[in-house]
Scaffold this active site. Structure first.
Site, PDB file in Angstrom:
ATOM      1  N   HIS A  29      -9.287   3.291  -2.166  1.00 41.90           N
ATOM      2  CA  HIS A  29      -7.292   3.584  -1.820  1.00 41.90           C
ATOM      3  C   HIS A  29      -7.419   2.087  -3.431  1.00 41.90           C
ATOM      4  O   HIS A  29      -7.259   0.689  -3.238  1.00 41.90           O
ATOM      5  CB  HIS A  29      -8.148   2.448  -0.729  1.00 41.90           C
ATOM      6  CG  HIS A  29      -6.284   1.990   0.027  1.00 41.90           C
ATOM      7  ND1 HIS A  29      -5.465   2.814  -0.908  1.00 41.90           N
ATOM      8  CD2 HIS A  29      -6.204   0.947   0.633  1.00 41.90           C
ATOM      9  CE1 HIS A  29      -4.073   2.000   0.082  1.00 41.90           C
ATOM     10  NE2 HIS A  29      -4.375   1.071   0.305  1.00 41.90           N
TER      11      HIS A  29
ATOM     12  N   CYS B 164       0.938  -1.604  -0.142  1.00 40.70           N
ATOM     13  CA  CYS B 164      -0.110   0.200   0.237  1.00 40.70           C
ATOM     14  C   CYS B 164       0.556   1.492  -0.311  1.00 40.70           C
ATOM     15  O   CYS B 164       0.719   2.610  -0.664  1.00 40.70           O
ATOM     16  CB  CYS B 164      -1.256  -0.043   1.586  1.00 40.70           C
ATOM     17  SG  CYS B 164      -2.344  -1.405   1.065  1.00 40.70           S
TER      18      CYS B 164
END
Lengths: 369, 369
Positions: free
Chosen positions: A318, A80
């Site tokens: 995201h 991430c």
């Protein structure tokens, strides 16, 4: 070390569209070229991509699709926070003198293989990120009295902020009640306390101080960098009420830029789950430990956009590799005074915090106009 | 720009073993620590991995498995030259001042997803690398009269060199006849003209000039770097008798190090197929264009190890992400005078050429003691 500026950007709307990763990357680069009229393909020394997608050779494919024949070309992967890592890698190429102009492109598909933590055997069957965030949530509630309503406030604030972000996945306001009544996924976490995996891409142009003027009149300089990996397995963590990797990264970034937390005007922080923002504002030094909920609640009550003005991950969605780059783009727009309805008045110093894999690694950037 | 040295290395034997990628990486790092007694875990500022494996977060997993908590941690992917790209990324972190000590770890499994060029639609059904090498072979034969025996000589030489490399996959000498009689895979290429996908790992320690003395008495300095991506698709190439990306990368590397091709004492070049070495010695400036076969034949006849002393990819095997790092390790050993039976006498200046994806991108490094 040469100074490095962010001199341009391009971004696509975050969606649930089933687009090839190559197309997502090319779209962000094309948007960057449109926004940066003085940039031509032969200016680009380096193209670095950031993604957890399993396709190979993506930086060179993106180069070919956009007419670039770079010197430096590779993908950067660290789940991430691939995006922020990739930006710092480009920073290093420029600061060292190996490149003057670098394109950094982050992208992800909604079905990224980076979403499930296959590698962490210490989790047993609990491999979905919701389990680690649930442990952070319960720990913070137990020690500091954080409530489910506090979590809902983070999500309500960020979804509200996202309404003014044309690239956000969500286009809907959720009330605190809506969020508290959304589906319970674990004892502590509801559906709307979780960020949403989506497709999206974002690109930034990094330039050395020697050439920056050719591309922009309003460069934003990267003045502080901090990074830390404390482990890869979640269970190596010894305190589930703090994010050690973020705390150490922030200390280094503040030191490098000679700034203190009180001097940060606007920040994009990694709210993969509601609890993350509460802990992060503490570990970045914006609130004292245990007061994160109170701090976020005050932002919400006063409609202060200081934290996650674009809506964060909760409001924007995201797309893993794109997230860090999209965070940087928001701070660029804020420091240029071009954030329109999202503008934090008088923002001169901004911060980005991007992290990975149960907060085991973090990256913090400080940026100044 | 700070000077950057290679101050240590570790490598595993290349095999066909079915080992997890994490184990391969950890093994090379452990070997590096054994070889570098003054290095302790807390010295390491950066750990960068190089692989085309699709597992995620490998740099941080490798860090945890080896007791390191780095600042900088990510994977670098650019297919077959991931290794050299990763080394240059680490060079940039150090040269810029963001790190003083960086571990670079390349590894691959024998069944890497990087072996097939899924992404290149321009190839139609001909996605295996054998097809591009076959086109290079036929083109070079047609224009310069290169023969099948010339190809076999490259392979015979490199398999013979590999006999003195304890980490090589192959442990058997092949005669020119053996190679010419091996299975025809295309009209021009036989099985033993192809490098062999295997499992393996290799790690190097890069250090800034400020701290190098703490780790080694015989640092090898990276003095020249050149990189070029001309495309991603093979069919963008306009001349199949030359490798344009290598030629341009070499020019930049020679310029940066103020060296000429005639000053290179020893070189590791990317002989993914026999034809590659013939073209590369031309495009690196060791032989004039069209004389590559003659040059290699002379090396073979005189038992000169100047080109691919460890046995190249043909003799050592080709674990994609590890290959560039293993090439660098060979040149380190040569320039330190520690290459034993493989030693090229009086080697002071060495070169590594590592490339990807039908030679569409190349990296060239020049190293000096």
């Amino acid at each position: 070390m040469k100074n490095v500026a962010i001199s341009g950007f391009g971004i696509t709307k975050f969606t649930r569209d089933d687009l090839p990763i190559e197309s997502l990357m090319a779209s962000a680069v094309k948007s960057l070229f449109v926004n940066t009229p003085n940039l031509v393909q032969k200016d680009v020394d380096a193209i670095l991509t950031a993604t957890s997608d399993s396709s190979k050779y993506l930086s060179s494919i993106t180069a070919e699709l956009t007419g670039i024949t770079p010197k430096i070309s590779h993908n950067v992967e660290s789940l991430c926070n691939s995006g922020a890592n990739c930006a710092i890698s480009a920073f290093a190429y420029i600061a060292s003198g190996l490149a003057d102009v670098a394109l950094v492109v982050g992208a992800e598909r909604f079905d990224s293989p980076g979403l499930i933590l296959e590698w962490d055997k210490s989790r047993g069957q609990f491999r979905h990120p919701i389990y680690w965030s649930s442990i952070f949530t319960k720990s913070h509630m137990r020690r500091y009295g954080t409530t489910k309503e506090d979590l809902a406030i983070v999500s309500a604030k960020n979804h509200k902020n996202a309404l003014a972000n044309p690239y956000a996945y969500f286009e809907k306001e959720f009330s605190i009640n809506d969020i508290m009544r959304s589906k319970n996924l674990t004892e502590d976490i509801r559906l709307l306390d979780c960020s949403y995996p989506c497709s999206g891409s974002a690109a930034i142009l990094l330039t050395s101080e020697d050439v920056t003027k050719r591309f922009t009149d309003c460069p934003i300089w990267i003045t502080g960098i901090g990074q830390r990996t404390v482990s890869a397995s979640f269970t190596k963590n010894h305190d589930f009420t703090a994010i050690q990797s973020t705390r150490e990264a922030a200390n280094d970034a503040y030191k490098m830029s000679s700034k203190e937390s009180s001097e940060i005007d606007v920040a994009e922080v990694h709210d993969a789950f509601s609890i993350c923002e509460i802990i992060e504002v503490e570990d970045l030094g914006f609130a004292i430990k245990g007061n994160g909920s109170k701090y976020v609640r005050e932002m919400y009550d006063t409609q202060n956009r200081r934290i996650n003005p674009r809506g964060g991950l909760l409001g924007s969605g995201h797309p893993l590799g794109a997230t860090g780059i999209a965070q940087i783009i928001e701070i660029v727009q804020q420091l240029r005074g071009e954030a329109k309805k999202r503008q934090v008045e008088g923002a001169d110093v901004g911060l980005v915090q991007n992290m990975s894999a149960a907060a085991t690694s973090s990256t913090v950037l400080i940026m100044q106009s």
